[in-house]
Design a protein around this motif. Sequence first.
Motif, PDB file in Angstrom:
ATOM      1  N   ASP A  59       6.669  29.889  34.405  1.00 40.33           N
ATOM      2  CA  ASP A  59       5.975  30.360  35.596  1.00 40.33           C
ATOM      3  C   ASP A  59       6.131  31.871  35.679  1.00 40.33           C
ATOM      4  O   ASP A  59       7.221  32.357  35.977  1.00 40.33           O
ATOM      5  N   PRO A  60       5.062  32.648  35.400  1.00 42.40           N
ATOM      6  CA  PRO A  60       5.195  34.097  35.432  1.00 42.40           C
ATOM      7  C   PRO A  60       5.660  34.632  36.780  1.00 42.40           C
ATOM      8  O   PRO A  60       6.249  35.711  36.852  1.00 42.40           O
ATOM      9  N   GLU A  61       5.394  33.870  37.865  1.00 34.12           N
ATOM     10  CA  GLU A  61       5.786  34.325  39.199  1.00 34.12           C
ATOM     11  C   GLU A  61       7.125  33.757  39.633  1.00 34.12           C
ATOM     12  O   GLU A  61       7.588  34.037  40.731  1.00 34.12           O
ATOM     13  N   GLY A  62       7.735  32.955  38.811  1.00 30.34           N
ATOM     14  CA  GLY A  62       9.025  32.378  39.155  1.00 30.34           C
ATOM     15  C   GLY A  62      10.165  33.351  38.957  1.00 30.34           C
ATOM     16  O   GLY A  62      10.029  34.408  38.345  1.00 30.34           O
ATOM     17  N   GLY A  63      11.342  32.993  39.479  1.00 28.67           N
ATOM     18  CA  GLY A  63      12.505  33.857  39.339  1.00 28.67           C
ATOM     19  C   GLY A  63      13.124  33.761  37.959  1.00 28.67           C
ATOM     20  O   GLY A  63      12.713  32.950  37.115  1.00 28.67           O
ATOM     21  N   VAL A  64      14.145  34.582  37.748  1.00 28.67           N
ATOM     22  CA  VAL A  64      14.803  34.623  36.446  1.00 28.67           C
ATOM     23  C   VAL A  64      15.488  33.293  36.143  1.00 28.67           C
ATOM     24  O   VAL A  64      15.413  32.783  35.024  1.00 28.67           O
ATOM     25  N   LEU A  65      16.145  32.696  37.138  1.00 26.14           N
ATOM     26  CA  LEU A  65      16.830  31.425  36.912  1.00 26.14           C
ATOM     27  C   LEU A  65      15.843  30.325  36.560  1.00 26.14           C
ATOM     28  O   LEU A  65      16.103  29.492  35.683  1.00 26.14           O
ATOM     29  N   SER A  66      14.698  30.334  37.236  1.00 22.79           N
ATOM     30  CA  SER A  66      13.673  29.342  36.923  1.00 22.79           C
ATOM     31  C   SER A  66      13.145  29.527  35.506  1.00 22.79           C
ATOM     32  O   SER A  66      12.961  28.544  34.770  1.00 22.79           O
ATOM     33  N   GLN A  67      12.920  30.779  35.121  1.00 25.26           N
ATOM     34  CA  GLN A  67      12.431  31.050  33.769  1.00 25.26           C
ATOM     35  C   GLN A  67      13.467  30.683  32.718  1.00 25.26           C
ATOM     36  O   GLN A  67      13.126  30.166  31.651  1.00 25.26           O
ATOM     37  N   TYR A  68      14.757  30.934  33.017  1.00 24.53           N
ATOM     38  CA  TYR A  68      15.814  30.556  32.061  1.00 24.53           C
ATOM     39  C   TYR A  68      15.891  29.037  31.918  1.00 24.53           C
ATOM     40  O   TYR A  68      16.095  28.518  30.811  1.00 24.53           O
ATOM     41  N   GLY A  69      15.715  28.324  33.045  1.00 23.00           N
ATOM     42  CA  GLY A  69      15.719  26.867  32.962  1.00 23.00           C
ATOM     43  C   GLY A  69      14.583  26.343  32.104  1.00 23.00           C
ATOM     44  O   GLY A  69      14.772  25.442  31.283  1.00 23.00           O
ATOM     45  N   HIS A  70      13.393  26.911  32.272  1.00 23.05           N
ATOM     46  CA  HIS A  70      12.259  26.514  31.436  1.00 23.05           C
ATOM     47  C   HIS A  70      12.494  26.898  29.979  1.00 23.05           C
ATOM     48  O   HIS A  70      12.123  26.157  29.053  1.00 23.05           O
ATOM     49  N   TYR A  71      13.120  28.062  29.782  1.00 26.05           N
ATOM     50  CA  TYR A  71      13.402  28.539  28.414  1.00 26.05           C
ATOM     51  C   TYR A  71      14.327  27.571  27.688  1.00 26.05           C
ATOM     52  O   TYR A  71      14.064  27.190  26.537  1.00 26.05           O
ATOM     53  N   MET A  72      15.386  27.127  28.340  1.00 29.02           N
ATOM     54  CA  MET A  72      16.321  26.190  27.715  1.00 29.02           C
ATOM     55  C   MET A  72      15.663  24.831  27.501  1.00 29.02           C
ATOM     56  O   MET A  72      15.897  24.169  26.482  1.00 29.02           O
ATOM     57  N   SER A  73      14.850  24.419  28.450  1.00 31.33           N
ATOM     58  CA  SER A  73      14.151  23.136  28.292  1.00 31.33           C
ATOM     59  C   SER A  73      13.230  23.152  27.082  1.00 31.33           C
ATOM     60  O   SER A  73      13.173  22.185  26.311  1.00 31.33           O
ATOM     61  N   GLU A  74      12.532  24.272  26.884  1.00 28.44           N
ATOM     62  CA  GLU A  74      11.646  24.391  25.730  1.00 28.44           C
ATOM     63  C   GLU A  74      12.432  24.445  24.422  1.00 28.44           C
ATOM     64  O   GLU A  74      12.000  23.895  23.411  1.00 28.44           O
ATOM     65  N   LEU A  75      13.586  25.107  24.434  1.00 24.01           N
ATOM     66  CA  LEU A  75      14.411  25.172  23.224  1.00 24.01           C
ATOM     67  C   LEU A  75      14.844  23.777  22.786  1.00 24.01           C
ATOM     68  O   LEU A  75      14.764  23.425  21.611  1.00 24.01           O
ATOM     69  N   PHE A  76      15.325  22.971  23.733  1.00 23.17           N
ATOM     70  CA  PHE A  76      15.810  21.640  23.394  1.00 23.17           C
ATOM     71  C   PHE A  76      14.673  20.709  22.977  1.00 23.17           C
ATOM     72  O   PHE A  76      14.897  19.749  22.228  1.00 23.17           O
ATOM     73  N   SER A  77      13.481  20.980  23.438  1.00 24.91           N
ATOM     74  CA  SER A  77      12.333  20.150  23.066  1.00 24.91           C
ATOM     75  C   SER A  77      11.701  20.582  21.755  1.00 24.91           C
ATOM     76  O   SER A  77      10.748  19.942  21.288  1.00 24.91           O
ATOM     77  N   GLY A  78      12.214  21.673  21.152  1.00 23.54           N
ATOM     78  CA  GLY A  78      11.675  22.149  19.879  1.00 23.54           C
ATOM     79  C   GLY A  78      10.509  23.094  20.012  1.00 23.54           C
ATOM     80  O   GLY A  78       9.920  23.490  18.995  1.00 23.54           O
ATOM     81  N   ASN A  79      10.168  23.479  21.227  1.00 21.57           N
ATOM     82  CA  ASN A  79       9.083  24.431  21.447  1.00 21.57           C
ATOM     83  C   ASN A  79       9.685  25.824  21.610  1.00 21.57           C
ATOM     84  O   ASN A  79      10.048  26.230  22.719  1.00 21.57           O
TER      85      ASN A  79
END
Length: 345
Positions: A59-79
């Motif tokens: 989410d480009p408008e989300g906060g840093v913590l939200s973006q980090y959560g999405h970042y880790m989720s994508e890493l674990f999913s292989g994306n």
Amino acid sequence: MLNILLRYTNLIIITLFILSLLSFALAYLFPGDPIEIMTGLKLEELQKLQNQSVNIGYDPEGGVLSQYGHYMSELFSGNWGVSFNSGQPLYEEIMQSLPASIELSAYALTISLILGLPLGFIAALRHHKLPDYTLLSFSVVGYSIPVFWLALILILVFSLHFGWLPLSGRLSLIFDVPNKTGFILIDILMSDIDNKHAVLLDALRHLILPTLSIAIVTTTLILRITRRSVIETLNSEFIQAAYARGLTTRQVLVRHGIRNALIPILPLLAMQFPTLLTNAMIVETIFSWPGIGSWLIQAIYQQDYSAIQAGMLAVSVFVVLFTMSIDMLLRLTDPKRKKVERGTI
């Protein structure tokens, strides 16, 4: 044993968490928009996907913590994002490049162990004699030579001057081997291609120069480590007691010397793996070896920030998992080391 497993598990988790934070922070240090760097997609493309109700994970408008959560989720999913230049998924590109680096490092380490351990024992057994001084001088010179300079000298002599070995690459262009494991020799043996013997010989000829470039430097290091460990072992009290019981030099070495000298060598060798992999990444660039080092250099030249971010994280995680796993196994199998170094972690 359970206590050691828990301590190392916690240490690995904390280390990987710190690496993920550093990798995530790189997106804000590189020029450009952090969301573009983490996904490899332009903001216009991201907006278009959002308008099509496609979940991009960021989410480009989300906060840093939200973006980090999405970042880790994508890493674990292989994306792991998409390369700016090739447009290919970074996970697939890294998984294609990393085995080549591991293969090159493994072959170099094997040669270094085969040469370095016996030479270290010879130098220690002939301590303060001509063989010791000769091998020690060789180790000092070999350890002082930059690996990239040594690689260029080998190319100049064996490829350009004599023409004995290929200049670069992993395999001649006339051969096509299906990529199954990423390890070229294993892929050749597993394939059903014609002239398998000729293809295997060609792959071995391509391996010689890059492997020697790394192995020569690593051999000198193993020689010095082995020499020091054997000298310390031979001067210990239990070795002197074995001589006092009337045992011959050969009996002392076979029964007590070799085993006790190798015990402190193994953890030191495990700690040298990051240096070995770093040298391999340098050599890959010189020999056009399609490993993770050559891939990262190309990403830096092309300013492919998403590839740099993902590649550095992949290499760091691999090195941390390898070194800590080896050290944990050594602590579990060596009770003496476990008790003496219990407070070092």
